[in-house]
Design a protein around this motif. Structure first.
Motif, PDB file in Angstrom:
ATOM      1  N   ASP A   1      -8.715 -54.543  52.246  1.00 16.62           N
ATOM      2  CA  ASP A   1      -9.273 -53.190  52.211  1.00 16.62           C
ATOM      3  C   ASP A   1      -8.440 -52.334  51.263  1.00 16.62           C
ATOM      4  O   ASP A   1      -7.210 -52.332  51.335  1.00 16.62           O
ATOM      5  N   ASN A   2      -9.123 -51.611  50.404  1.00 13.96           N
ATOM      6  CA  ASN A   2      -8.438 -50.729  49.460  1.00 13.96           C
ATOM      7  C   ASN A   2      -9.112 -49.360  49.487  1.00 13.96           C
ATOM      8  O   ASN A   2     -10.320 -49.255  49.317  1.00 13.96           O
ATOM      9  N   THR A   3      -8.306 -48.334  49.725  1.00  9.61           N
ATOM     10  CA  THR A   3      -8.810 -46.954  49.699  1.00  9.61           C
ATOM     11  C   THR A   3      -7.934 -46.131  48.760  1.00  9.61           C
ATOM     12  O   THR A   3      -6.716 -46.305  48.716  1.00  9.61           O
ATOM     13  N   ARG A   4      -8.589 -45.237  48.031  1.00 10.76           N
ATOM     14  CA  ARG A   4      -7.853 -44.382  47.101  1.00 10.76           C
ATOM     15  C   ARG A   4      -8.408 -42.965  47.180  1.00 10.76           C
ATOM     16  O   ARG A   4      -9.621 -42.769  47.226  1.00 10.76           O
ATOM     17  N   SER A   5      -7.523 -41.987  47.234  1.00  9.34           N
ATOM     18  CA  SER A   5      -7.920 -40.578  47.242  1.00  9.34           C
ATOM     19  C   SER A   5      -7.228 -39.874  46.077  1.00  9.34           C
ATOM     20  O   SER A   5      -6.039 -40.086  45.814  1.00  9.34           O
ATOM     21  N   LEU A   6      -7.981 -39.051  45.372  1.00  9.43           N
ATOM     22  CA  LEU A   6      -7.461 -38.322  44.224  1.00  9.43           C
ATOM     23  C   LEU A   6      -7.875 -36.861  44.352  1.00  9.43           C
ATOM     24  O   LEU A   6      -9.068 -36.534  44.326  1.00  9.43           O
ATOM     25  N   ASN A   7      -6.895 -36.009  44.542  1.00  6.25           N
ATOM     26  CA  ASN A   7      -7.128 -34.566  44.618  1.00  6.25           C
ATOM     27  C   ASN A   7      -6.588 -33.931  43.341  1.00  6.25           C
ATOM     28  O   ASN A   7      -5.386 -33.994  43.063  1.00  6.25           O
ATOM     29  N   ASP A   8      -7.485 -33.342  42.590  1.00  9.24           N
ATOM     30  CA  ASP A   8      -7.117 -32.737  41.305  1.00  9.24           C
ATOM     31  C   ASP A   8      -7.453 -31.254  41.357  1.00  9.24           C
ATOM     32  O   ASP A   8      -8.629 -30.868  41.398  1.00  9.24           O
ATOM     33  N   ASP A   9      -6.421 -30.416  41.391  1.00  8.01           N
ATOM     34  CA  ASP A   9      -6.600 -28.967  41.489  1.00  8.01           C
ATOM     35  C   ASP A   9      -6.105 -28.325  40.199  1.00  8.01           C
ATOM     36  O   ASP A   9      -4.917 -28.374  39.879  1.00  8.01           O
ATOM     37  N   ARG A  10      -7.016 -27.735  39.451  1.00  8.94           N
ATOM     38  CA  ARG A  10      -6.674 -27.077  38.193  1.00  8.94           C
ATOM     39  C   ARG A  10      -7.258 -25.667  38.206  1.00  8.94           C
ATOM     40  O   ARG A  10      -8.450 -25.493  38.440  1.00  8.94           O
ATOM     41  N   ASN A  11      -6.427 -24.684  37.972  1.00  7.83           N
ATOM     42  CA  ASN A  11      -6.925 -23.311  37.912  1.00  7.83           C
ATOM     43  C   ASN A  11      -6.238 -22.574  36.768  1.00  7.83           C
ATOM     44  O   ASN A  11      -5.105 -22.879  36.401  1.00  7.83           O
ATOM     45  N   ALA A  12      -6.968 -21.625  36.223  1.00  9.97           N
ATOM     46  CA  ALA A  12      -6.452 -20.801  35.124  1.00  9.97           C
ATOM     47  C   ALA A  12      -6.783 -19.344  35.411  1.00  9.97           C
ATOM     48  O   ALA A  12      -7.872 -19.025  35.897  1.00  9.97           O
ATOM     49  N   GLN A  13      -5.830 -18.475  35.131  1.00  9.30           N
ATOM     50  CA  GLN A  13      -6.007 -17.039  35.329  1.00  9.30           C
ATOM     51  C   GLN A  13      -5.587 -16.314  34.061  1.00  9.30           C
ATOM     52  O   GLN A  13      -4.639 -16.729  33.386  1.00  9.30           O
ATOM     53  N   SER A  14      -6.300 -15.219  33.752  1.00  9.28           N
ATOM     54  CA  SER A  14      -5.999 -14.441  32.555  1.00  9.28           C
ATOM     55  C   SER A  14      -5.934 -12.965  32.906  1.00  9.28           C
ATOM     56  O   SER A  14      -6.641 -12.500  33.809  1.00  9.28           O
ATOM     57  N   ILE A  15      -5.106 -12.234  32.165  1.00  5.27           N
ATOM     58  CA  ILE A  15      -4.998 -10.792  32.359  1.00  5.27           C
ATOM     59  C   ILE A  15      -4.591 -10.152  31.042  1.00  5.27           C
ATOM     60  O   ILE A  15      -3.837 -10.751  30.253  1.00  5.27           O
ATOM     61  N   GLN A  16      -5.118  -8.945  30.776  1.00  6.10           N
ATOM     62  CA  GLN A  16      -4.738  -8.197  29.587  1.00  6.10           C
ATOM     63  C   GLN A  16      -3.577  -7.266  29.918  1.00  6.10           C
ATOM     64  O   GLN A  16      -3.514  -6.697  31.008  1.00  6.10           O
ATOM     65  N   VAL A  17      -2.683  -7.102  28.951  1.00  2.00           N
ATOM     66  CA  VAL A  17      -1.520  -6.249  29.158  1.00  2.00           C
ATOM     67  C   VAL A  17      -1.021  -5.769  27.802  1.00  2.00           C
ATOM     68  O   VAL A  17      -1.227  -6.445  26.781  1.00  2.00           O
ATOM     69  N   LEU A  18      -0.392  -4.597  27.778  1.00  3.21           N
ATOM     70  CA  LEU A  18       0.250  -4.097  26.574  1.00  3.21           C
ATOM     71  C   LEU A  18       1.658  -4.651  26.488  1.00  3.21           C
ATOM     72  O   LEU A  18       2.354  -4.803  27.506  1.00  3.21           O
ATOM     73  N   GLU A  19       2.085  -4.950  25.283  1.00  3.05           N
ATOM     74  CA  GLU A  19       3.446  -5.484  25.111  1.00  3.05           C
ATOM     75  C   GLU A  19       4.472  -4.504  25.678  1.00  3.05           C
ATOM     76  O   GLU A  19       4.339  -3.286  25.564  1.00  3.05           O
ATOM     77  N   GLY A  20       5.480  -5.067  26.337  1.00  5.41           N
ATOM     78  CA  GLY A  20       6.520  -4.249  26.941  1.00  5.41           C
ATOM     79  C   GLY A  20       6.178  -3.725  28.314  1.00  5.41           C
ATOM     80  O   GLY A  20       7.022  -3.100  28.964  1.00  5.41           O
ATOM     81  N   SER A  21       4.941  -3.951  28.778  1.00  8.01           N
ATOM     82  CA  SER A  21       4.534  -3.514  30.117  1.00  8.01           C
ATOM     83  C   SER A  21       4.341  -4.738  31.006  1.00  8.01           C
ATOM     84  O   SER A  21       3.938  -5.802  30.536  1.00  8.01           O
ATOM     85  N   SER A  22       4.615  -4.577  32.280  1.00  2.00           N
ATOM     86  CA  SER A  22       4.457  -5.685  33.219  1.00  2.00           C
ATOM     87  C   SER A  22       3.044  -5.698  33.777  1.00  2.00           C
ATOM     88  O   SER A  22       2.365  -4.676  33.835  1.00  2.00           O
ATOM     89  N   ALA A  23       2.589  -6.881  34.192  1.00  4.94           N
ATOM     90  CA  ALA A  23       1.252  -7.045  34.753  1.00  4.94           C
ATOM     91  C   ALA A  23       1.326  -8.018  35.914  1.00  4.94           C
ATOM     92  O   ALA A  23       2.207  -8.888  35.971  1.00  4.94           O
ATOM     93  N   PHE A  24       0.382  -7.882  36.846  1.00  2.86           N
ATOM     94  CA  PHE A  24       0.338  -8.729  38.041  1.00  2.86           C
ATOM     95  C   PHE A  24      -1.113  -9.043  38.367  1.00  2.86           C
ATOM     96  O   PHE A  24      -1.977  -8.159  38.321  1.00  2.86           O
ATOM     97  N   ILE A  25      -1.400 -10.301  38.659  1.00  2.00           N
ATOM     98  CA  ILE A  25      -2.726 -10.716  39.088  1.00  2.00           C
ATOM     99  C   ILE A  25      -2.565 -11.705  40.236  1.00  2.00           C
ATOM    100  O   ILE A  25      -1.647 -12.536  40.222  1.00  2.00           O
ATOM    101  N   ASN A  26      -3.445 -11.585  41.228  1.00  2.93           N
ATOM    102  CA  ASN A  26      -3.317 -12.430  42.416  1.00  2.93           C
ATOM    103  C   ASN A  26      -4.667 -12.493  43.115  1.00  2.93           C
ATOM    104  O   ASN A  26      -5.376 -11.490  43.199  1.00  2.93           O
ATOM    105  N   PHE A  27      -5.027 -13.675  43.592  1.00  2.00           N
ATOM    106  CA  PHE A  27      -6.202 -13.798  44.436  1.00  2.00           C
ATOM    107  C   PHE A  27      -5.946 -14.903  45.459  1.00  2.00           C
ATOM    108  O   PHE A  27      -5.090 -15.762  45.288  1.00  2.00           O
ATOM    109  N   GLY A  28      -6.707 -14.874  46.538  1.00  2.31           N
ATOM    110  CA  GLY A  28      -6.527 -15.856  47.588  1.00  2.31           C
ATOM    111  C   GLY A  28      -7.290 -15.457  48.832  1.00  2.31           C
ATOM    112  O   GLY A  28      -8.255 -14.690  48.781  1.00  2.31           O
TER     113      GLY A  28
END
Length: 299
Positions: free
Chosen positions: A147-174
């Motif tokens: 008996d052979n079993t195989r599980s493959l979980n592939d989680d890929r996510n990308a997030q983008s945000i606009q910001v002015l240089e020299g300023s900090s930015a924060f993005i979060n979801f969940g």
């Protein structure tokens, strides 16, 4: 020397001393309020303070900068400020967080008995998971199963945000997920141990995001970045209910605009093998994670 002439000399000396004091004050005590065009006082003061005279001072708030220093030093600061107080560039920051969990389990088992007599061989789906091979001689059978079993979980996510240089930015979801909780308390009542079971719900935050502070120098960018990626454990991991896999990083990196920059990664693997009479079980696992960031200029 006539007293009238002596009085004139004293008045002249006093005037010269006062003039010298005024000149010295003009050189070392100039105060100016500078109105910034594009930057804030909090952004430019850390860059200007190293160039400030030892006896000078500098304060500010929002777009107002107040400087007290010599006229020569004030002119130097204004020259530097002209190169700093420019229109900030708009940036698009993209963070990609990948997590791949691969588990493979192979189980082999043999059973049966062999006797004398005419022999015949029959083969089932041995090439597939759960396949079986069978050898028969007379009324007795020898069987082998894999008996052979195989599980493959592939989680890929990308997030983008606009910001002015020299300023900090924060993005979060969940999401905030309820996780059942069970608690057992023991107490002694009339010499006997009594157990009381109470149940409740705990909300657990599972979030993905990042905060970032970009600074530009031509076509290169310096990033202070802190990405995070949380997700619930998969059933194949055999972890307690409500377990969360976390991925976090905190670093400062630099690179060119438009290029992917790898912040870091983790690679883990393991092998677990058990052997018994006429059988064996082998499990392999690999857990690979990496975080990349890219900064593009928006024109």
């Amino acid at each position: 020397m006539p007293a009238k002439f002596q009085g004139f000399l004293r008045a002249a000396a006093a005037f010269l001393l006062l003039f010298a004091q005024i000149a010295a004050y003009a050189q070392s005590g100039a105060v100016e309020v500078i109105t910034l065009k594009y930057r804030t006082a909090e952004q430019v003061m850390p860059l200007l303070r190293p160039m400030l005279d030892k006896n000078g001072s500098m304060t500010g708030m929002q777009n107002q900068l107040i400087v007290r220093t010599s006229i020569a030093n004030l002119n130097e600061l204004k020259t530097i400020l002209a190169t700093i107080d420019t229109m900030p560039r708009r940036l698009l920051i993209t963070v990609r967080q990948d997590a791949t969990l691969d588990r493979d389990r192979t189980q082999a088992q043999v059973s049966g008995r062999i006797v004398t007599g005419n022999a015949a061989v029959a083969v089932g789906d041995a090439g597939r998971a759960g396949g079986m091979a069978q050898v028969q001689r007379g009324d007795d059978v020898l069987r082998g199963r894999i008996d052979n079993t195989r599980s493959l979980n592939d989680d890929r996510n990308a997030q983008s945000i606009q910001v002015l240089e020299g300023s900090s930015a924060f993005i979060n979801f969940g999401q905030s997920v309820p996780v059942p909780q069970r608690q057992v308390t023991r107490s002694v009542v009339n010499g006997q141990v009594v157990e009381r079971v109470s149940s409740g719900v705990e909300y657990r935050d599972v979030q993905t995001g990042f905060n970032v502070l970009p600074r530009l120098n031509g076509d290169r960018v310096l990033l202070e970045i802190n990405p995070q990626n949380d997700r619930f454990a998969s059933p194949e991991q055999n972890l307690p209910p409500g377990s969360v896999n976390t991925q976090r990083a905190a670093t400062t990196v630099s690179g060119r605009l438009g290029e992917w920059i790898e912040l870091g990664g983790i690679a883990q693997g393991g092998v677990n093998q058990q052997t018994v009479i006429l059988g064996s079980t082998r499990e392999t696992s690999s857990d690979n994670r990496r975080v990349l960031v890219k900064v593009d200029e928006i024109r």
